[in-house]
Design a protein around this motif. Structure first.
Motif, PDB file in Angstrom:
ATOM      1  N   GLY A  25    -127.832 -22.149 -26.423  1.00  0.00           N
ATOM      2  CA  GLY A  25    -127.341 -22.611 -27.712  1.00  0.00           C
ATOM      3  C   GLY A  25    -128.429 -22.552 -28.775  1.00  0.00           C
ATOM      4  O   GLY A  25    -129.544 -22.111 -28.524  1.00  0.00           O
ATOM      5  N   ILE A  26    -128.088 -23.005 -29.978  1.00  0.00           N
ATOM      6  CA  ILE A  26    -129.015 -22.923 -31.107  1.00  0.00           C
ATOM      7  C   ILE A  26    -130.089 -23.999 -31.007  1.00  0.00           C
ATOM      8  O   ILE A  26    -129.817 -25.145 -30.667  1.00  0.00           O
ATOM      9  CB  ILE A  26    -128.225 -23.016 -32.421  1.00  0.00           C
ATOM     10  N   GLU A  27    -131.332 -23.590 -31.301  1.00  0.00           N
ATOM     11  CA  GLU A  27    -132.505 -24.447 -31.226  1.00  0.00           C
ATOM     12  C   GLU A  27    -132.731 -25.050 -29.847  1.00  0.00           C
ATOM     13  O   GLU A  27    -132.713 -26.267 -29.672  1.00  0.00           O
ATOM     14  CB  GLU A  27    -132.447 -25.563 -32.271  1.00  0.00           C
ATOM     15  N   THR A  69    -128.859 -27.988 -31.753  1.00  0.00           N
ATOM     16  CA  THR A  69    -127.719 -27.923 -32.671  1.00  0.00           C
ATOM     17  C   THR A  69    -126.414 -27.716 -31.923  1.00  0.00           C
ATOM     18  O   THR A  69    -125.345 -28.112 -32.382  1.00  0.00           O
ATOM     19  CB  THR A  69    -127.968 -26.822 -33.730  1.00  0.00           C
ATOM     20  N   THR A  70    -126.490 -27.109 -30.746  1.00  0.00           N
ATOM     21  CA  THR A  70    -125.289 -26.914 -29.937  1.00  0.00           C
ATOM     22  C   THR A  70    -124.926 -28.179 -29.156  1.00  0.00           C
ATOM     23  O   THR A  70    -123.815 -28.326 -28.679  1.00  0.00           O
ATOM     24  CB  THR A  70    -125.525 -25.725 -28.986  1.00  0.00           C
ATOM     25  N   ASN A  71    -125.884 -29.111 -29.042  1.00  0.00           N
ATOM     26  CA  ASN A  71    -125.646 -30.396 -28.374  1.00  0.00           C
ATOM     27  C   ASN A  71    -125.234 -30.249 -26.909  1.00  0.00           C
ATOM     28  O   ASN A  71    -124.278 -30.881 -26.452  1.00  0.00           O
ATOM     29  CB  ASN A  71    -124.590 -31.220 -29.121  1.00  0.00           C
ATOM     30  N   MET A  72    -125.946 -29.384 -26.207  1.00  0.00           N
ATOM     31  CA  MET A  72    -125.603 -29.154 -24.809  1.00  0.00           C
ATOM     32  C   MET A  72    -126.847 -29.082 -23.938  1.00  0.00           C
ATOM     33  O   MET A  72    -127.928 -28.737 -24.412  1.00  0.00           O
ATOM     34  CB  MET A  72    -124.894 -27.804 -24.664  1.00  0.00           C
ATOM     35  N   LEU A 120    -121.908 -31.213 -22.438  1.00  0.00           N
ATOM     36  CA  LEU A 120    -122.103 -31.765 -23.777  1.00  0.00           C
ATOM     37  C   LEU A 120    -122.857 -33.080 -23.690  1.00  0.00           C
ATOM     38  O   LEU A 120    -122.606 -33.898 -22.802  1.00  0.00           O
ATOM     39  CB  LEU A 120    -120.754 -32.030 -24.439  1.00  0.00           C
ATOM     40  N   VAL A 121    -123.769 -33.282 -24.619  1.00  0.00           N
ATOM     41  CA  VAL A 121    -124.433 -34.582 -24.753  1.00  0.00           C
ATOM     42  C   VAL A 121    -124.308 -35.010 -26.204  1.00  0.00           C
ATOM     43  O   VAL A 121    -123.709 -34.313 -27.016  1.00  0.00           O
ATOM     44  CB  VAL A 121    -125.915 -34.513 -24.320  1.00  0.00           C
ATOM     45  N   ASP A 122    -124.901 -36.155 -26.555  1.00  0.00           N
ATOM     46  CA  ASP A 122    -124.819 -36.602 -27.937  1.00  0.00           C
ATOM     47  C   ASP A 122    -125.728 -35.735 -28.819  1.00  0.00           C
ATOM     48  O   ASP A 122    -126.437 -34.865 -28.344  1.00  0.00           O
ATOM     49  CB  ASP A 122    -125.187 -38.087 -28.031  1.00  0.00           C
ATOM     50  N   ALA A 123    -125.683 -36.054 -30.119  1.00  0.00           N
ATOM     51  CA  ALA A 123    -126.288 -35.154 -31.102  1.00  0.00           C
ATOM     52  C   ALA A 123    -127.792 -34.978 -30.932  1.00  0.00           C
ATOM     53  O   ALA A 123    -128.527 -35.923 -30.726  1.00  0.00           O
ATOM     54  CB  ALA A 123    -125.972 -35.666 -32.507  1.00  0.00           C
ATOM     55  N   ARG A 124    -128.227 -33.725 -31.014  1.00  0.00           N
ATOM     56  CA  ARG A 124    -129.609 -33.293 -31.034  1.00  0.00           C
ATOM     57  C   ARG A 124    -130.409 -33.656 -29.780  1.00  0.00           C
ATOM     58  O   ARG A 124    -131.339 -34.462 -29.809  1.00  0.00           O
ATOM     59  CB  ARG A 124    -130.311 -33.850 -32.281  1.00  0.00           C
ATOM     60  N   ILE A 181    -130.523 -37.732 -32.378  1.00  0.00           N
ATOM     61  CA  ILE A 181    -129.683 -38.285 -33.451  1.00  0.00           C
ATOM     62  C   ILE A 181    -128.555 -39.145 -32.861  1.00  0.00           C
ATOM     63  O   ILE A 181    -128.127 -40.125 -33.457  1.00  0.00           O
ATOM     64  CB  ILE A 181    -129.148 -37.146 -34.340  1.00  0.00           C
ATOM     65  N   GLY A 182    -128.093 -38.790 -31.680  1.00  0.00           N
ATOM     66  CA  GLY A 182    -127.093 -39.622 -31.008  1.00  0.00           C
ATOM     67  C   GLY A 182    -127.650 -40.993 -30.627  1.00  0.00           C
ATOM     68  O   GLY A 182    -126.916 -41.960 -30.501  1.00  0.00           O
ATOM     69  N   GLN A 217    -134.422 -43.035 -32.019  1.00  0.00           N
ATOM     70  CA  GLN A 217    -134.181 -41.622 -31.757  1.00  0.00           C
ATOM     71  C   GLN A 217    -134.953 -41.171 -30.520  1.00  0.00           C
ATOM     72  O   GLN A 217    -136.107 -40.776 -30.609  1.00  0.00           O
ATOM     73  CB  GLN A 217    -134.586 -40.800 -32.988  1.00  0.00           C
TER      74      GLN A 217
END
Lengths: 381, 322
Positions: B133-135, B154-157, B173-177, B196-197, B227
């Protein structure tokens, strides 16, 4: 009118249960007021490039989940009439359009979810709010409050203001006044910008005399909604004082100087895609498209109602390179976001500033809070 | 008396190898700082490529690998001299990496390219590049070397990569960033932090199902500022230390119950950490304050702050006493 598609399909290896996410980007072009400088070209893909980048970002999750994203761009020329029917049955819409057209679209398409990605007009978020119209860019009140917090944190109490000759400038000046009053500062002197000559040649002679009449002050605010004359004021004032608002220190939804919290990655991906810096309009469109993508990723659904429900729920949070998770206010559909305060070269501060507290979320110290909101249509209000 | 003191000083000077070390990358100084664990002082600062971030030692600690992100390379340093021996192909913008238990293959996250690059450190060549995924950022490898994890911000995975085929076999999937991934409990659990999550997800490695999600709450710190980034498990597998970024605290989590036992105040914007070679001390990198906090693992108390370079990012221990 022009219509063209941007499509990113999921990888072949994706699960069979594909979800298709179709989004239309509406650019309702307008005739911009004339400005003195010849250097401000509006990029042809302003806003659109942000949405395109977010489609790629969304597809990076989508390819592992079997979610396909398609973005169609609809451009309506200034001389053409705007008719909501142009959008056909599209139900996920990212819009760059004036308030009247946004409202007309929202009323004509109650089943659609529309993101206002570029418009800062407070009226759209107040009494005339629409429940199917969310705002992924800061309101004028949020931007003014960001400046207001900075003024308060610097203990600048006496301000002067120059207001442009347009109606929009007067409205912006009013927004500044209200915000400063909230944070304990006052505008002691105010002048209307009177010049109709070419200030590019004469600012050095005219502006010192003009600003001499403002008396003593800590900071000079400039209300210049068209981004026309403010740039000729800094360093030409009678007193050596900082300038903010239309020039000097700007409050913006996004700026090319934002680099913390991983933002450098977003900036470099954007420059690679668009060949230019990322503007606030691009960021607003990116946030809108990413909000849709985040909702689809988490719920596996791509219809407007499911996406709206998720985006407005407590579960929704969007990582957007501003150091805090973004979400939408349940009372007027406005995006909660930190507001960068920037010069051309650097990030000076990012609101909400330290010490401005809120019982629920510090980002709600910016703009219209639940208690003050005149928007009654949202059930979360 | 004077003579004895002088002799002692001389001895220390001549045998620096008597002390264990913590190595820290300084992202905005293009250097690594070497901290003497015994004296808790910086004893050396060596220049690196541009924007050094991830760092890790070979198993015998004879060489140090450094992600020089803006130089687009992984540098190989002789830790006895600070000399750069050679550079490895790394793909663009290497941020973080993990060394396979075979002591030979590096799995590198290419942040700007959405790729995980596998590099053979012996032949100095790229073995594979895997689309993620991205980043991509967080990198972990199971103790048996069979599963490599790349998290993408960014893909949160978390992407689960089979190291035999170098293909992704699962995505969770996980929470953001998501920022960091760590295997725990002999490789049966995977922990992933979401910056971020504000959470850490714990997965069962056998079937990639989520066991629990850990949240944090610190009195007087706004939840948005909590964070989670870097994580480290104690060798007894009982406690996970989790850096909480701009919350300026390290969370101490009971790995049996997943309950947060305590929060330790450290420097500003804490990123990553490592244990001293004897596991008694924990050294955390504090990005904004430009220092390293030393924590006593047994008492879970901060002991000291050590000034290093600008924006310390990663930390890695090097035993030199045996």
């Amino acid at each position: 009118m022009r219509l063209y598609p941007i499509i990113i399909f999921a990888a072949a290896a994706a699960p069979a249960t594909a979800v298709e996410v179709n989004v239309v980007y509406l650019e309702r072009q307008t005739v911009r007021p004339p400005v003195l400088s010849n250097l401000d070209e509006r990029p042809e893909d302003l806003g659109i490039a942000g949405a395109r980048l977010a489609v790629e970002d969304n597809a990076s999750s989508g390819k592992f989940l079997g979610h396909d994203y398609r973005l169609d761009v609809l451009q309506v020329a200034p001389e053409d009439a705007f008719d909501p029917a142009l959008l056909g049955d599209a139900d996920l819409i990212i819009a760059d359009a004036p308030p009247a057209d946004l409202n007309a679209l929202a009323d004509a398409r109650p089943d659609a979810l529309i993101f206002n990605a570029t418009g800062s007009d407070d009226g759209l978020r107040a009494g005339g709010c629409r429940t199917n119209l969310l705002h992924s860019t800061p309101s004028d009140a949020m931007l003014a409050d960001a400046l207001g917090q900075f003024v308060a944190s610097r203990r600048w109490e006496d301000l002067a203001m120059i207001v442009g000759p347009r109606d929009e400038d007067a409205a912006l000046a009013e927004t500044y006044q209200q915000s400063l009053a909230k944070f304990g500062a006052a505008i002691e002197s105010e002048k209307i910008w009177p010049f109709d000559a070419d200030l590019r040649r004469s600012a050095g002679a005219e502006v010192p005399l003009f600003t001499q009449e403002l008396g003593e002050y800590d900071l000079l605010l400039i209300a210049d909604s068209a981004d026309d004359f403010a740039r000729y004021v800094p360093f030409n004032t009678w007193l050596p004082r900082p300038v903010a608002g239309g020039a000097g220190l700007h409050a913006k939804g996004w700026a090319p100087v934002v680099e913390q919290a991983g933002a450098a990655q977003l900036q470099s991906r954007f420059v690679e895609l668009a060949g230019r810096d990322m503007a606030p309009e691009d960021f607003g469109a990116w946030v809108a498209m990413r909000s849709i993508g985040e909702a689809v990723t988490r719920t596996g659904k791509a219809d407007a109602a499911s996406i709206r429900d998720h985006v407005l729920s407590d579960e929704f949070e969007l990582a957007a390179f501003l150091g805090r998770p973004l979400s939408y206010r349940g009372w007027d559909g406005q995006l909660r976001q930190p507001v960068p305060l920037v010069t051309a070269e650097a990030l000076v501060a990012q609101a909400p500033l330290e010490g401005f507290l809120h019982e629920v979320n510090e980002m709600d110290t910016l703009g219209v809070d639940r208690r003050e909101s005149e928007c009654r249509a949202f059930d979360g209000g | 008396m004077r003579l004895i003191l002088a002799a002692l000083t001389l001895t220390t000077f001549l045998t620096p190898a008597l002390a264990d070390e913590i190595w820290v990358t300084n992202e905005k100084d293009d250097t690594v700082s070497v901290i003497d664990v015994a004296t808790q002082e910086v004893i050396n600062t060596y220049p690196t490529g541009e924007r050094p971030r991830g760092l890790t030692f070979a198993q015998d600690h004879s060489v140090l690998y450094i992600c020089a992100s803006d130089s687009d390379t992984v540098q190989v340093m002789n830790p006895d001299t600070g000399e750069i021996l050679h550079e490895l192909p790394s793909g663009e913008d290497p941020e973080q990496f993990v060394l396979h238990p075979d002591n030979r293959h590096l799995y590198i996250a290419n942040e700007d390219d959405a790729i995980t690059t596998v590099v053979d450190t012996e032949t100095r060549s790229v073995v594979a590049q895997i689309d993620v995924g991205i980043e991509p950022e967080g990198m972990a490898i199971s103790p048996d070397g069979k599963v490599q994890i790349t998290t993408s911000e960014t893909t949160n995975m978390a992407h689960w990569i089979d190291t035999e085929t170098n293909r992704i076999f699962a995505n969770t999937l996980v929470d953001a960033r998501p920022r960091d991934a760590e295997f725990a409990k002999d490789g049966t659990e995977l922990w992933v932090s979401a910056e971020i999550g504000g959470t850490v997800s714990v997965f069962n490695v056998a079937d990639q199902s989520e066991i629990t999600k850990i949240a944090f709450e610190i009195t007087g710190v706004h939840p948005d500022k909590v964070q989670p980034v870097g994580m480290r498990m104690t060798p007894d597998q009982k406690t996970m230390f989790i850096a909480l970024g701009p919350a300026n605290h390290i969370a101490v989590v009971d790995a049996e119950t997943y309950a947060v036992r305590d929060y330790i105040l450290v420097g500003r914007r804490v990123w990553h950490m490592d244990f001293s070679p004897d596991d008694s001390l924990l050294f955390t990198t504090n990005g904004v304050s430009g220092d390293v906090t030393v924590i006593d693992v047994a008492s879970e108390k901060a002991l000291k702050t050590i000034k290093v370079g600008r924006f310390p990012w990663g930390a890695a221990a090097r035993p030199t006493s045996n």
